[in-house]
Design a protein around this motif. Sequence first.
Motif, short mmCIF file in Angstrom:
data_model
loop_
_atom_site.label_atom_id
_atom_site.label_comp_id
_atom_site.label_asym_id
_atom_site.label_seq_id
_atom_site.Cartn_x
_atom_site.Cartn_y
_atom_site.Cartn_z
N GLN A 58 0.72 -0.88 0.62
CA GLN A 58 0.41 -0.16 -0.09
C GLN A 58 0.89 1.01 0.01
O GLN A 58 0.37 2.24 -0.84
CB GLN A 58 -0.73 0.04 0.74
N ASP A 62 -0.03 4.30 -2.09
CA ASP A 62 -0.41 6.10 -1.47
C ASP A 62 1.31 6.79 -1.83
O ASP A 62 1.04 8.34 -2.65
CB ASP A 62 0.96 5.73 -0.25
N ARG A 66 0.89 10.19 -4.43
CA ARG A 66 1.18 11.33 -3.43
C ARG A 66 2.40 12.07 -4.83
O ARG A 66 2.15 13.28 -5.30
CB ARG A 66 2.00 10.83 -2.27
N ASN A 99 -9.24 14.24 -5.69
CA ASN A 99 -9.85 13.22 -3.98
C ASN A 99 -11.22 12.25 -5.08
O ASN A 99 -10.49 11.04 -4.19
CB ASN A 99 -11.55 14.32 -4.81
N GLY A 102 -8.10 9.88 -3.75
CA GLY A 102 -8.11 9.66 -2.66
C GLY A 102 -9.06 8.93 -1.75
O GLY A 102 -8.85 8.50 -1.42
N ASP A 103 -9.98 9.48 -2.54
CA ASP A 103 -11.49 8.45 -2.37
C ASP A 103 -10.57 6.77 -2.70
O ASP A 103 -11.05 5.59 -1.95
CB ASP A 103 -12.21 8.46 -2.91
N LEU A 105 -7.80 5.43 -2.99
CA LEU A 105 -6.71 5.29 -1.77
C LEU A 105 -7.36 4.43 -0.75
O LEU A 105 -6.82 4.05 -0.31
CB LEU A 105 -6.03 5.75 -1.40
N ALA A 106 -8.50 5.45 -0.33
CA ALA A 106 -9.23 5.01 0.94
C ALA A 106 -10.19 4.11 0.70
O ALA A 106 -10.64 3.10 2.54
CB ALA A 106 -10.31 6.35 2.07
N GLY A 107 -10.18 3.23 0.09
CA GLY A 107 -10.85 1.79 0.00
C GLY A 107 -12.59 1.93 -0.96
O GLY A 107 -13.52 1.00 -1.12
N GLY A 108 -12.57 3.21 -1.92
CA GLY A 108 -13.75 3.27 -2.03
C GLY A 108 -13.81 3.23 -3.57
O GLY A 108 -12.67 2.69 -4.30
N GLU A 536 -4.77 -5.01 -3.37
CA GLU A 536 -3.70 -3.96 -4.04
C GLU A 536 -4.03 -4.30 -5.34
O GLU A 536 -3.77 -2.67 -6.11
CB GLU A 536 -2.26 -4.63 -3.76
N THR A 539 -6.67 -2.13 -6.27
CA THR A 539 -6.89 -0.25 -5.95
C THR A 539 -5.94 0.38 -6.98
O THR A 539 -6.60 1.19 -7.15
CB THR A 539 -6.13 -0.26 -4.58
#
Lengths: 825, 138
Positions: A58, A62, A66, A99, A102-103, A105-108, A536, A539
């Motif tokens: 992960q 990330d 970034r 955004n 980001g969503d 990466l947070a599992g969305g 992974e 994602t």
Amino acid sequence: MFKLPRILQRRAPHRPEGAEGLRSLFVKFRRILDMNTRVLERMAVMEQALGGDSIFDQAFLDSSVREITSHVHQVVYSLNALCDERYVDLYDRYVEIKNILGDILAGGHGPLASASALPASAIRWDMESLVGARAARLCELRGRLELPAPDGFAVTTTGCARLRAGGGERERAMLAVEREARALDERMPGAALRVEACLAGPEPERGQPRSVAVETDAEGLVAALDRALDELCAQSPRASQSLDAARPTAWVRRTVVAALRGRVRSMAREAVPGVGEALAVDAAPAGDSEALERFLLRRTYPFDLLRSEIRPKALAHKLPDGRTPMTPLSSGLWRGSALLAPEQLGHLAEAGLAAERLFGPPQALAFLVDERGEALFLDAAPMVASVHEAPQAEADDGERLAEALAAARVLARGGLAAQSGVAAGRVVHVDEDARAEDFPPGAIAVARRACPRLTRVLRRAAAMVTEVGTPAGHLATIAREARVPALFGLAGALRAIPQGAEVTVDTASGMVYEGIVEPLLDPAASGAELFPSDPEYVTLRRLLRFIQPLRLTDPQSPEFTPEHCRSFHDIIHFSHERAVEELLHIGKRHRGVGAVHTRRLDLDVAMDLRVLDLEAEARGDGALSGEMAPGDVDSEPFAAFVRGLGRKDMWSDQPVGLGLRDLMRGMGTAGAALSADPRSMSGNLAIVAPGYCNVSLRLGYHFSVLDAYLGTGPNQNSIYFRFVGGLADATRRARRAVLVARVLEALDFAVESQGDLVMGRLRLVDGPDAVRALVRLGELTAFTRQLDMAMTSDSAVDELTQWFLDAARDGDEPQGATAPSTEAP
Amino acid sequence: MDNDKDTPGATAKTRILVLDDEPIVCKRLKPAFIKAGYEVETFTDSEHALAAFEARDFDIVVTDLKMQGFDGMQFLSRIKEKTPDAGVIVITGFATMETAKESFHKGAFDFIAKPFKLSDILEAVRRLEAQKAGGGAA
């Protein structure tokens, strides 16, 4: 609407002038170039990680997001700084995609999470938690493996929750469902629909229903959805405890009349003594499940039949494929009385193994054969819940594997895995002109080069090995998409791996073994791979969907705007194109910065080309005057292009034949362009920097643009070529476009054509290959200068394409031949 | 892995302990090492890994650095205290010059930044085996 940060709002008015202003603009342009390269490189690393050759976690995802986000932000910032904030809208797109990432990466799921219904074409494997396992797998079988699976649409977990919520939410979901039903009706007219409701997420435990099916028509669709969801929730302990947690979903498709139903298990429950693991196919006539027939086949091409249980039938019995047991086949044999003919069994076996390669663990595929004798896959499910829950290659298995590998004869070793995996089968040597239809499905393809023209062969192969190629190339991307084990760059492969031999390929280890090494084919031995079921992997694929695709390819298109940027790739490409355009209009748009210095390039051919050297301008050395020799330009891609451009045998000095129609047309369109003064930056201009060039040419009534990066590795190398226009009539211009497209394809470019417009893109290539392609583009530019006039017939396209490719093959050294006359008869 | 007679693990198998709090790393490294002829145990928390190391003999340790509980650097120190000649390979997604230096200072044999190729880690393990076989300090 996104608002500019206050710091930007306050600072906007300051604009340096004179030489300092000019340098400042060039520094911004260089920054866009640098960031562009870095984004493309990181994007390539992320995509290659899907192949399973590298171990990541992960933290890698990330940090990659970034880094890319920061670079894209700098691109957008620099473009606006370069262009007086004319593209502020691009910030909106940037923030929106940032955004979404980001969503994810947070599992969305990103923006798809809010969709109530999705058509089959939009559904991917990683949406399992949104549309259910069945819909996700079927759509992958259909889209990625091109297997026959039903068209349809999914009512997502969001859609189902809205349906059950009532009120405005339900109205919203109903509208989405009705819209998708209408769209399905347009794609596939008919009346009867089948709704299959299931729970998203993990496979249900044994004994629990996988789905509840209800048949209906379009008018009764919503009521049928309600009924199926009610029944599912009533039957499922998971749903009865908490409907929210159970997340029901539904798959809607047309009903099909079955003549026969069956199941393929890519791995039979029991091994066959003396053979090892086998593949099983069961089939029974529709409505008579008692009359089941069973077939066991080898798991490697040509999928020999090992054992069968066939019910006796009368000689005149009509079988599901419309034939009788006594129908003679092309092989000279009779059809036989089995429900499934040998070629059908072969296709089913191939599909089962392709699904196993794609999804990871052995798969059970439910299918039917319709009244026309055509198979349709209706479901795909893993035979174990997850490959990692399958018995691992521990103790005895490890011992057995070690013994088998120690005893196996190595035919070849080396190369780099573009897609990790193990496959076995018979070897078929293929060249670049091989037709996919001639390639036996499930065989091992061995080729000289990993060129994109082998894409369709690769999709049919169990594995591919090439002597030349890297995991960075286009074919490698295709291998990862289809999850076909691929080993590229294995020197001497064609000699070491003989045509017709049975071999086992282990791409992660870079080994090719003689014969079938059964323990290596055991899924338990393959756990080192990255599987689509790994979080992974899911994602990474979701992230790449908003980073990698490039849809905005044509700067002349009305859709080439910030609001149409759907990915970070779109944003950086848009920014780059607009930044180049800004430099081309620098005199008009930045009057305060003074004169831009371009120097005429001293070419030994009839062409006026001026050079804007960004490095020199940024240093303040731009005022150097006079002509410059090609050797004075510090830009490797430009030097390669000019080398090709200067190849004299590519320049025809024959007069062109013009018809009245051509002249009339030319007066209206190309005349203005040709009369442009090159010193106004609108003629033939090359913007160059170390490792970069952008060349805009108006040559012989056509426009072409070359944009090329050459970096320190394949991930940094990228070439874009656009070609449009001409003086001849539309037919002849289109013929020349065909020639350009064919040449670009021969150079491994991904090509898009429309009328006389051709766009080609070559990415992720080794430096020497990129240089070779640039030389060829220079030659092509010279060769096609007035070639549209000579395109008097389709045969001229073939003849001239061949002439060019033959001449190009001769390399940079002219062979004494000159370009054929461009004089039209 | 090939049919060479001197393949690592062909006789007495080398035992490897893998510690990484990301399950995906353990899931993928374990079968890769088994296929290469090694015996492997994997752990996602350092307490259990240390207990296993103290209870059983491992020839090689592959450890992540940044973890919950006591981290990889502390794990490396504890291992070296107990078995100074243990061969340790550090894998990390947060590679910096400082962490690399510190790892080597504490006695790590190699330091590999994630993402890494399977062949890279197998190569490091083989080099470590060769060094141990040659009697050099790990």
